[in-house]
Every structure is written in structure tokens, then in C-alpha cells.
Design an enzyme around this catalytic site. Structure first.
Site, mmCIF file in Angstrom:
data_model
loop_
_atom_site.group_PDB
_atom_site.id
_atom_site.type_symbol
_atom_site.label_atom_id
_atom_site.label_comp_id
_atom_site.label_asym_id
_atom_site.label_seq_id
_atom_site.Cartn_x
_atom_site.Cartn_y
_atom_site.Cartn_z
ATOM 1 N N SER A 1 0.807 -1.229 0.000
ATOM 2 C CA SER A 1 0.000 0.000 0.000
ATOM 3 C C SER A 1 0.831 1.267 0.000
ATOM 4 C CB SER A 1 -0.931 0.004 1.212
ATOM 5 O OG SER A 1 -0.180 0.128 2.399
ATOM 6 N N THR B 1 -1.444 3.214 3.028
ATOM 7 C CA THR B 1 -0.916 4.525 3.457
ATOM 8 C C THR B 1 -0.217 4.438 4.811
ATOM 9 O OG1 THR B 1 -2.831 5.567 2.405
ATOM 10 C CG2 THR B 1 -1.499 6.982 3.805
ATOM 11 N N THR C 1 1.868 6.914 0.182
ATOM 12 C CA THR C 1 0.929 5.852 -0.191
ATOM 13 C C THR C 1 1.039 5.504 -1.678
ATOM 14 O OG1 THR C 1 -1.419 5.235 -0.075
ATOM 15 C CG2 THR C 1 -0.941 7.423 -0.863
ATOM 16 N N ARG D 1 -5.560 9.425 -10.533
ATOM 17 C CA ARG D 1 -6.335 9.743 -9.318
ATOM 18 C C ARG D 1 -5.388 10.125 -8.173
ATOM 19 N NH1 ARG D 1 -6.351 7.353 -3.876
ATOM 20 N NH2 ARG D 1 -8.420 7.638 -2.989
ATOM 21 N N LEU D 2 -5.671 11.236 -7.513
ATOM 22 C CA LEU D 2 -4.950 11.581 -6.299
ATOM 23 C C LEU D 2 -5.877 11.388 -5.117
ATOM 24 C CD1 LEU D 2 -3.142 14.914 -7.265
ATOM 25 C CD2 LEU D 2 -2.326 12.577 -7.529
ATOM 26 N N GLY D 3 -5.366 10.776 -4.082
ATOM 27 C CA GLY D 3 -6.139 10.666 -2.847
ATOM 28 C C GLY D 3 -5.821 11.837 -1.939
ATOM 29 N N THR E 1 -5.376 7.976 7.132
ATOM 30 C CA THR E 1 -5.287 6.822 6.250
ATOM 31 C C THR E 1 -6.714 6.385 5.932
ATOM 32 O OG1 THR E 1 -5.187 5.322 8.134
ATOM 33 C CG2 THR E 1 -3.090 5.993 7.214
ATOM 34 N N GLY E 2 -6.862 5.606 4.866
ATOM 35 C CA GLY E 2 -8.200 5.152 4.485
ATOM 36 C C GLY E 2 -8.729 5.904 3.285
ATOM 37 N N ARG E 3 -10.061 5.950 3.158
ATOM 38 C CA ARG E 3 -10.689 6.458 1.945
ATOM 39 C C ARG E 3 -10.463 7.963 1.758
ATOM 40 N NH1 ARG E 3 -14.196 5.665 -2.133
ATOM 41 N NH2 ARG E 3 -15.689 7.333 -2.433
ATOM 42 N N GLY E 4 -9.500 8.266 0.887
ATOM 43 C CA GLY E 4 -9.013 9.629 0.741
ATOM 44 C C GLY E 4 -10.043 10.628 0.274
HETATM 45 N N1 GLY Z 1 -5.656 7.538 1.907
HETATM 46 C C1 GLY Z 1 -5.030 7.092 0.750
HETATM 47 C C2 GLY Z 1 -5.793 7.289 -0.474
HETATM 48 O O1 GLY Z 1 -7.003 7.413 -0.442
HETATM 49 O O2 GLY Z 1 -5.193 7.326 -1.515
#
Ligand code: GLY
Length: 349
Positions: free
Chosen positions: A86, A199, A217, A227-229, A250-253
Site C-alpha cells: 500500500s 498509506t 501511499t 487519481r490523487l487521494g 489513512t483510508g478512503r481519501g
Molecule cells: N488515503 C489514501 C488514499 O485514499 O489514496
């Protein structure tokens, strides 16, 4: 509750005004006076990776070195390790099978930050982010331009796609649809590969009282190219204020970006909110913007400048709470964090 758009906007505005009007404590008033507990480094992972990351970072901090050097040294450990899928080298690729890395760094002392997004072929994006901060008048470089900049500074290029990650991507690709021409092997029974957003955040304060942070990450597995998080977005995936503290996500960016997560936590700490409560409030904001008991996860970590640390996840289980780890002069310690929603033992998206 009857949430009309006008009513919602009114309440949002009232909240915003209250937030802006809320006094920010001066450093002298703050309960988090610098140096209260000496140097510290916090990593957003528990026992195994926590030790691997915190040890080299602590070697620098314990010897009187700078927090910025420490967070990069810690982040490099995971970036260079092909076993972690990751972050950095060995990270899971985008939908085209190409590894694209994001990272950000921030120096509380310099009041500067640097970031790279969708960077290919460089194992240590955190080093490139630092170069953006220190050797350009910009904050963020992405894609081909970021790679050319890394080349200009002599960073070595490499194929970042390990065999393990290539095979995971191929499994995903071949099982994606029965309407395309990619077929899994006739004798192969594939389990659906998990779609991860791994991440790592590393936050530190040094003996001089200066803070720094780094988030790095490979982002969401199988993402659309480019795509950028949240990780490379200053204020979303990471934020540092020398007078208050630091936070990372961390997690859903996507949800972290929309709610300016790390910035919100640091600002809340600046108004006197304890780190754990500040993380919880930032997560509540995500819930408010999405739905109750969401099926994705976000975890925040925070390090106040007096060394008080917190780790809170959207989701967790009693036997598997969100964790982070901290290293100080007193030693290494795993912190079992709290969470908003209890989940059964399913893989997270
Ligand atoms: N938190 C990492 C991402 O969503 O890319």
C-alpha cells in the site's frame, strides 16, 4: 429531522462563524506546551510496522536530530519494503497495472510543505516531496513533471510493480467483468482481491520543539490513472502546525479531502480540544457528509506538541481496534485507539 437546503446552509454558516469566532489559544495558554514530554515519533501502524518505522526515526530524534529527517527516515522504511502493498515499491497499481505514488511532507519549523502525486518509477516519493518543499517555490508536482523533477535531482528509477502486486492486479483484471475478453485461468479459483487504501503517516516532534509530518501511499488499488487521494493534499492527508501539533489520515481519501480532515483536527486542537476528541469530530464530519455506519474506513492519528497522541478510526472491532504506535525516551508503545462503529470481521474497502 426536516433538513431543508436553506436550513442546512443556515446551520452550516452558523457553525462556520462559530468556528472562526472560537478563540485559538496562544501557545502560552495552550495545555500542550512544547517539550512537555520531550521528543516523540508517532506512526499510524501498530506493533510490527510501528517498530520498523519508529526505530530509525527515533535514532535521529534521540540523538538530537530534526523531526523532518526523522519522519522521512521512518517513511522510507515502508516505501522501500516490497512486502507492503500500500506504500512505495511493491504498492498495488492503478487499473492499468501502473504503480502511481502520492506523498506529502510538512515542516512546522519552516512553515513549508511539499507534495507529489501520481509519481511513477521512484521508490521514495517522500524524498521527492521534501525536494519540492526545499528546492522549489511550489508545493505540489504531479505525474510526468514530478518524475522529471526527481530525475533532475538524481533519484534512481525502478520498476515499482513487484510480481506479487502484478499477480494481484491480474486477478482483479481477469475477474472484473464477464463482458470483456480477459479470462481467468480455467483451473484457477480466484478469491476476489481486497481493494485497499493502505498509506502510512509519520508525525514527530524533536528536542528543539519543532514538528514535522509525512504521509506516503500507493493510493487506492485499481484507481483510475491519475487519481490523487488525500495523502498528497496538504490539510487533508497530513497537516502540521508547530504551535499546536500534527495530524494524518489513512483510508478512503476522497472523504478526507472533502472534509479537510487533518487541518480540521489540528485547528480543533488549537482551540483546546484534546487529540482524541479532535479526531472523533473530524470523523463525525465524514459521517455527516456521507452516511451513518459507512462501509469504508478512515483512520486519523494526531500528535499534540506536548506528546499527547491519539488514534481513532471510523470502524473497528473490539478485538482489532485501530492502532498507532509512539516512540519516546520512555520507549515504544502501541496505542489501541477508539472507533465510531463496530464492524463484523469483513475486509474493508
Ligand atoms: N488515503 C489514501 C488514499 O485514499 O489514496
Amino acid at each position: 429531522m426536516n433538513w431543508t437546503r436553506r436550513g442546512f446552509l443556515g446551520r452550516s454558516l452558523a457553525g462556520l462563524v462559530a468556528t472562526i469566532a472560537a478563540p485559538r489559544l496562544t501557545p502560552a495558554q495552550s495545555p500542550s506546551r512544547p517539550g512537555a514530554r520531550g521528543a516523540a515519533v508517532l506512526c499510524s501502524r501498530g506493533e510490527t510496522w510501528g517498530r520498523k518505522v519508529n526505530d530509525p526515526a527515533w535514532k535521529i530524534l534521540g540523538g538530537g536530530g530534526a523531526s523532518l529527517d526523522a519522519v522521512i527516515a521512518g517513511a522510507n522504511i515502508v516505501e522501500l519494503d516490497p512486502e507492503d502493498q500500500s506504500v512505495g515499491y511493491g504498492g498495488l497499481p492503478n487499473e492499468e497495472g501502473v504503480v502511481q505514488l502520492d506523498a506529502s511532507v510538512m515542516s512546522g519549523k519552516l512553515k513549508k510543505s511539499g507534495a507529489v502525486g501520481a509519481l511513477e518509477r521512484i521508490k521514495t516519493p517522500s524524498k521527492v516531496a521534501r525536494l519540492v518543499m526545499e528546492r522549489t517555490d511550489h508545493v505540489m508536482l504531479v505525474g510526468e513533471g514530478a518524475l522529471r523533477f526527481a530525475r533532475a535531482h538524481g533519484l534512481e528509477e525502478a520498476n515499482l510493480l513487484t510480481e506479487k502486486s502484478r499477480l494481484a492486479w491480474l486477478k482483479w483484471k481477469e475477474n472484473l467483468s464477464d463482458k470483456d475478453d480477459w479470462l481467468p485461468p480455467a483451473d484457477g479459483v480466484y478469491a476476489e482481491p481486497a481493494r485497499v487504501t493502505g498509506t502510512i503517516n509519520v508525525l514527530a516532534i524533536d528536542r528543539a520543539g519543532d514538528m514535522a509530518g509525512c504521509t506516503t501511499t500507493s493510493g487506492l488499488a485499481w484507481k483510475i490513472s491519475g487519481r490523487l487521494g488525500d495523502s498528497p493534499i496538504i490539510g487533508a492527508g497530513m497537516y502540521v502546525d508547530n504551535e499546536i501539533g500534527a495530524a494524518g489520515a489513512t483510508g478512503r481519501g476522497e472523504e478526507v479531502i472533502k472534509t479537510c480532515g487533518s487541518y480540521a483536527i489540528v485547528e480543533a486542537m488549537g482551540r483546546g480540544t484534546p487529540p482524541e476528541q479532535a479526531c472523533r469530530e473530524a470523523l463525525q464530519r465524514i459521517v455527516h457528509w456521507t452516511r451513518e455506519n459507512p462501509d469504508f474506513d478512515v483512520k486519523y492519528v494526531a500528535l499534540r506538541r506536548d506528546g499527547e497522541a491519539a488514534c481513532v478510526g471510523l470502524r473497528g472491532r473490539k478485538d482489532k481496534p485501530p492502532q498507532c504506535s509512539i516512540r519516546t525516551a520512555a520507549g515504544f508503545r502501541v496505542i489501541n485507539g477508539s472507533y465510531l462503529y463496530e464492524i463484523p470481521g469483513t475486509a474493508m474497502r
